[in-house]
Motif scaffolding. Structure first.
Motif, PDB file in Angstrom:
ATOM      1  N   LYS A 245       0.838  -1.200   0.000  1.00 14.20           N
ATOM      2  CA  LYS A 245       0.000   0.000   0.000  1.00 14.20           C
ATOM      3  C   LYS A 245       0.872   1.248   0.000  1.00 14.20           C
ATOM      4  O   LYS A 245       1.969   1.243   0.570  1.00 14.20           O
ATOM      5  N   VAL A 246       0.343   2.303  -0.603  1.00 17.18           N
ATOM      6  CA  VAL A 246       1.010   3.595  -0.482  1.00 17.18           C
ATOM      7  C   VAL A 246       0.548   4.216   0.830  1.00 17.18           C
ATOM      8  O   VAL A 246      -0.644   4.329   1.077  1.00 17.18           O
ATOM      9  N   VAL A 247       1.500   4.587   1.711  1.00 22.83           N
ATOM     10  CA  VAL A 247       1.082   5.197   2.971  1.00 22.83           C
ATOM     11  C   VAL A 247       1.275   6.703   2.965  1.00 22.83           C
ATOM     12  O   VAL A 247       0.571   7.436   3.656  1.00 22.83           O
ATOM     13  N   GLU A 248       2.256   7.175   2.198  1.00 24.41           N
ATOM     14  CA  GLU A 248       2.486   8.614   2.178  1.00 24.41           C
ATOM     15  C   GLU A 248       3.234   8.986   0.915  1.00 24.41           C
ATOM     16  O   GLU A 248       4.082   8.227   0.433  1.00 24.41           O
ATOM     17  N   THR A 249       2.924  10.146   0.377  1.00 21.37           N
ATOM     18  CA  THR A 249       3.677  10.630  -0.766  1.00 21.37           C
ATOM     19  C   THR A 249       3.707  12.147  -0.745  1.00 21.37           C
ATOM     20  O   THR A 249       2.763  12.786  -0.283  1.00 21.37           O
ATOM     21  N   LEU A 319      -6.053   7.205   1.234  1.00 23.94           N
ATOM     22  CA  LEU A 319      -4.933   8.100   0.960  1.00 23.94           C
ATOM     23  C   LEU A 319      -5.507   9.456   0.586  1.00 23.94           C
ATOM     24  O   LEU A 319      -6.119   9.606  -0.464  1.00 23.94           O
ATOM     25  N   LEU A 320      -5.348  10.440   1.469  1.00 29.17           N
ATOM     26  CA  LEU A 320      -5.975  11.736   1.249  1.00 29.17           C
ATOM     27  C   LEU A 320      -4.939  12.842   1.176  1.00 29.17           C
ATOM     28  O   LEU A 320      -3.889  12.768   1.813  1.00 29.17           O
ATOM     29  N   VAL A 329      -1.443  11.457   2.648  1.00 35.58           N
ATOM     30  CA  VAL A 329      -1.160  10.540   3.743  1.00 35.58           C
ATOM     31  C   VAL A 329      -2.351   9.605   3.931  1.00 35.58           C
ATOM     32  O   VAL A 329      -3.491  10.020   3.783  1.00 35.58           O
ATOM     33  N   ALA A 330      -2.050   8.340   4.240  1.00 33.51           N
ATOM     34  CA  ALA A 330      -3.119   7.393   4.562  1.00 33.51           C
ATOM     35  C   ALA A 330      -3.042   7.067   6.044  1.00 33.51           C
ATOM     36  O   ALA A 330      -2.398   6.101   6.442  1.00 33.51           O
TER      37      ALA A 330
END
Lengths: 347, 308
Positions: A245-249, A319-320, A329-330
């Motif tokens: 999963k993508v947790v932060e970008t 993820l918003l 961030v999620a």
């Protein structure tokens, strides 16, 4: 707070070069299930991200979090279970073999293992010329291009062209790998742990070479690595993955200086600091990542998160985008009224 | 060999990059097959048996010029003449035919029956194995399990069964030996191809958009041919022995055509009268098989160049 549009889409950045949405790959696990429910490894689960022309996107995360699989799915070296991949404004998923072949020349990859990624029986010049050859470039022209690329990666083509991979050092081989990837004039290059197997001094040389080549050939990079320092050095934006999963970008400065997800914070604090004044303040990560065959419910990080609450087990955090823009961030703590006791205070 | 003879330019070549990246390349620009040839030339045992084999092959090829008499010319008075009889250097068989001539001519068929089925099996078994190994999945399952069916029979028994079904004769013999040699070659080809397929350079070739056939031709074949060829060489002796055995049993070659296995079969009744003459065809089969086996060993050693 708004739903993240593809991801971190800053205003006025135009059309992304690569837009990935809902990318998913579950690998079936063989032999473990007799009659029972079939087990799957959720290697990449609903991953969204975008890459804009000319930038370098760094992807970080622990081993097995799905970094490499993501790159291979986008390249279609592995068939994704679902998800959309838009490249240069065209839809890739489900495309015919012919269109896939055309796209592959625009999207290339540099592999981690410089030893197994070069054919031991082929002179390096021919290895580089192979790509252009299969795309119909005449032999002499392909060879000429191979020689020019050898020069571009800092190897004398007259001396090295007819050599075999076993006659070269690790750093030289990695230069060949880069030259091979560039042979098809790609716009996007995936660098999958491209410098991880090299020792520090060679790593620095190859990294600088990559930076130079990016400018010279007008490239866009997706740089996959577990080495946080290297990613910080080369990336414009960073994407943090955990268990598929993508947790932060977000932009590299924001992620490295003000990470919002507990996992990113823990990951960054695990870096040894050179400055004795900068002590580790965030609790470090303990234990191994959970088994991706049966990941935790809700937020996948909750089993190792020191802020985990009841809502984290129940609801998967979306993820918003944060209001500052370009930073996604999620985590329930970032979502007002999510039910988490710390929610709201952060935003 | 000659330390002073190493060119200085080689050392200079290593300095093209920074000191951190010194290539190991002493064998500057030398290809794989050149390296293998050089290593073979330094292996006296393999070289010796290679030369013996070459002599055997040459003697069979030039049999018409070398043989003192026609292989079918009989002489009742010289039946089972011992080795060293004037005019009959290696004695005569039970019909008074010159053994030397018959051994020279017999080598032609025996060698042919050793080599042709192996070439056939290389094409069929190797092709199936490489395809199965590279494509993988269900095709692999289908091909390799079919090969396993052939494994279920003892190879000589299967050959006898096949020749029995096709009818005896040289061509049918060749076909049946090809059939029984294909599964082992397919199995070796499949296992090395499966291994090569996982290497990143194959993945990189796929990423470059190359069609499957081009990937197999350029990247897979060169890397699997060595082990497959080595294994195939060791099968030549098996093929000679099986074909000799089948000729011995009366399948395949029919009298009076000279062939080592058949000669052994007809001479065995006279083994108490003149054992040395009767053993000669067997000796030829033995020496030829040994040559192929040791040559295969030598090849395997020479090809085991560390390229990693």
């Amino acid at each position: 707070m708004s739903q993240a549009t593809p991801l971190g889409a800053g205003p006025g950045r135009g059309e992304p070069l690569l837009a990935v949405s809902g990318l998913r790959k579950y690998f079936p696990v063989k032999g473990l299930s007799f009659g029972g429910p079939s087990l799957v490894v959720k290697a990449v689960d609903e991953v969204n991200f975008a890459v804009w022309p000319g930038e370098t996107l760094g992807i970080v995360g622990e081993s097995g979090c799905g970094k490499s699989t993501t790159a291979r799915l986008v390249m279609r070296l592995i068939e994704p279970d679902s998800g959309q991949v838009r490249f240069e404004g065209r839809e890739l998923a489900g495309g015919s073999n012919a269109s896939l072949r055309a796209v592959r020349s625009r999207m290339q990859m540099v592999f981690q293992d410089s030893y197994s990624s070069l054919n031991p029986r082929l002179p390096i010049e021919d290895t580089i010329a192979f790509g252009p050859r299969v795309h119909g470039t005449p032999r002499a022209e392909a060879r000429e291009r191979a020689r020019r690329l050898l020069a571009a990666v800092g190897l004398d083509s007259a001396r090295f062209g007819r050599r075999y991979p076993h006659e070269l050092s690790g750093g030289q081989r990695q230069r060949i790998n880069i030259a091979r990837a560039l042979a098809l004039n790609p716009r996007l290059v995936f660098l999958d742990e491209a410098v991880s197997a090299l020792d520090k001094s060679v790593q620095a040389q190859v990294l600088n070479l990559l930076v130079d080549l990016k400018a010279e050939f007008n490239l866009t990079y997706v740089f996959i690595s577990h080495d946080l320092n290297v990613v910080q050095y080369i990336s414009d934006r960073v994407l943090v993955m955990y268990l598929g999963k993508v947790v932060e970008t977000g932009p590299v400065d924001v992620i490295y200086n003000a990470p919002r997800h507990p996992y990113t914070q823990a990951l960054l604090s695990s870096r040894p600091s050179m400055d004795p004044e900068r002590r580790i303040t965030v609790p470090p990560l303990t234990g191994d990542p959970p088994n991706p065959i049966n990941p935790p419910s809700g937020c996948r990080f909750r089993t190792r998160c020191s802020f985990a609450e009841e809502v984290c087990a129940r609801v998967e955090p979306p993820l918003l985008a944060l209001p500052c823009g370009g930073h996604d961030v999620a985590c329930h703590m970032m979502v007002p009224n999510s039910g988490h006791s710390r929610a709201g205070q952060a935003s | 060999m000659n330390p002073a003879g190493r060119p200085l330019s080689d050392a200079a070549a290593t300095r093209v990059l920074s000191g951190a990246e010194v290539p190991v390349g002493r064998r500057d620009g030398r290809g794989y097959w050149t390296t293998v040839a050089v290593r073979l030339s330094r292996d006296p045992l393999t070289l010796f048996f290679g030369i013996v084999l070459l002599l055997i092959v040459a003697s069979a090829v030039f049999a018409p010029g070398l043989a003192p008499t026609e292989p079918d010319a009989t002489n009742v008075l010289k039946r089972l003449a011992p080795i060293g009889t004037p005019g009959y250097l290696l004695g005569a068989d039970e019909l008074g035919r010159d053994m030397l001539s018959r051994l020279l001519y017999g080598g032609r068929l025996s060698l042919l029956m050793g080599i042709l089925p192996v070439i056939g099996a290389l094409i069929i078994g190797g092709g199936l194995g490489i395809t199965a190994g590279f494509i993988g999945g269900r095709l692999n399952m289908l091909v390799m399990r079919t090969m396993d069916v052939f494994y279920a029979f003892p190879s000589v028994l299967l050959a006898i069964g096949l020749v029995g079904a096709f009818g005896s004769g040289i061509v049918n013999l060749l076909i049946s030996i090809t059939v029984i040699l294909s599964p082992p070659i397919a199995r070796v080809a499949e296992s090395v191809t499966t291994q090569v397929r996982t290497y990143d350079f194959v993945e990189a070739a796929r990423a470059s958009g190359a069609p499957t056939f081009a990937i197999i031709r350029v990247h897979v074949l060169a890397n699997v041919l060595g082990p497959i060829l080595t294994f195939a060489t060791s099968l030549v002796s098996v093929s000679i022995i099986i074909s000799a055995g089948l000729s011995f049993l009366g399948f395949g070659v029919q009298p009076p055509i000279p062939e080592w296995g058949l000669m052994l079969s007809t001479l065995r009744k006279s083994i108490w009268i003149n054992p040395y003459v009767c053993a000669l065809p067997g000796l030829m089969i033995f020496v030829t098989s040994i040559c192929f086996n040791l040559l295969s060993d030598g090849l395997r050693n020479a090809m085991d160049v560390r390229l990693g």
